[in-house]
Design a protein around this motif. Structure first.
Motif, PDB file in Angstrom:
ATOM      1  N   CYS A   1       0.834  -1.206   0.000  1.00  0.00           N
ATOM      2  CA  CYS A   1       0.000   0.000   0.000  1.00  0.00           C
ATOM      3  C   CYS A   1       0.865   1.252   0.000  1.00  0.00           C
ATOM      4  O   CYS A   1       1.772   1.404   0.813  1.00  0.00           O
TER       5      CYS A   1
ATOM      6  N   CYS B   1      -9.232   2.600  -2.735  1.00  0.00           N
ATOM      7  CA  CYS B   1     -10.042   1.605  -2.015  1.00  0.00           C
ATOM      8  C   CYS B   1     -11.024   2.301  -1.077  1.00  0.00           C
ATOM      9  O   CYS B   1     -12.206   1.965  -1.038  1.00  0.00           O
TER      10      CYS B   1
ATOM     11  N   CYS C   1      -6.791  -0.767  -7.115  1.00  0.00           N
ATOM     12  CA  CYS C   1      -5.578  -0.412  -6.386  1.00  0.00           C
ATOM     13  C   CYS C   1      -4.380  -0.564  -7.315  1.00  0.00           C
ATOM     14  O   CYS C   1      -4.073  -1.662  -7.771  1.00  0.00           O
TER      15      CYS C   1
HETATM   16 FE1  F3S Z   1      -3.338   1.591  -0.516  1.00  0.00          FE
HETATM   17 FE2  F3S Z   1      -4.194   0.727  -2.819  1.00  0.00          FE
HETATM   18 FE3  F3S Z   1      -5.889   1.659  -1.135  1.00  0.00          FE
HETATM   19  S1  F3S Z   1      -2.298   1.816  -2.459  1.00  0.00           S
HETATM   20  S2  F3S Z   1      -4.757   3.187   0.049  1.00  0.00           S
HETATM   21  S3  F3S Z   1      -4.649  -0.164  -0.848  1.00  0.00           S
HETATM   22  S4  F3S Z   1      -5.917   1.989  -3.316  1.00  0.00           S
END
Ligand code: F3S
Length: 69
Positions: free
Chosen positions: A14, A20, A59
């Motif tokens: 992340c 998300c 994501c």
């Molecule tokens: Fe992280 Fe992906 Fe959400 S980078 S904040 S999991 S869109």
């Protein structure tokens, strides 16, 4: 049917794009650094299943995982 789907965030992947969270606020919250974490146990209610998959698909870091338990 007793299928249970769990959503997870890989904290190593992340980078805080927050898509998300924008797509499924009920499932994800952002920490003080703007990185995502799942709310509660991560168990996906049937009504949120579609958006969980959409969040996973959106994501850019492939940090959203959905596993069957
Ligand atoms: Fe992280 Fe992906 Fe959400 S980078 S904040 S999991 S869109």
């Amino acid at each position: 049917e007793s299928r249970v789907l769990i959503v997870k965030i890989d904290p190593e992947k992340c980078q805080g794009h927050a898509r998300c969270h924008a797509l499924a606020t009920e499932l994800f919250e952002l920490d003080e650094f703007g990185n995502a974490r799942v709310r509660g146990s991560g168990q996906i209610p049937p009504t949120l299943e579609d958006r969980a998959w959409i969040a996973r698909a959106n994501c850019p870091e492939l940090a959203v995982e959905i596993v069957e338990q």
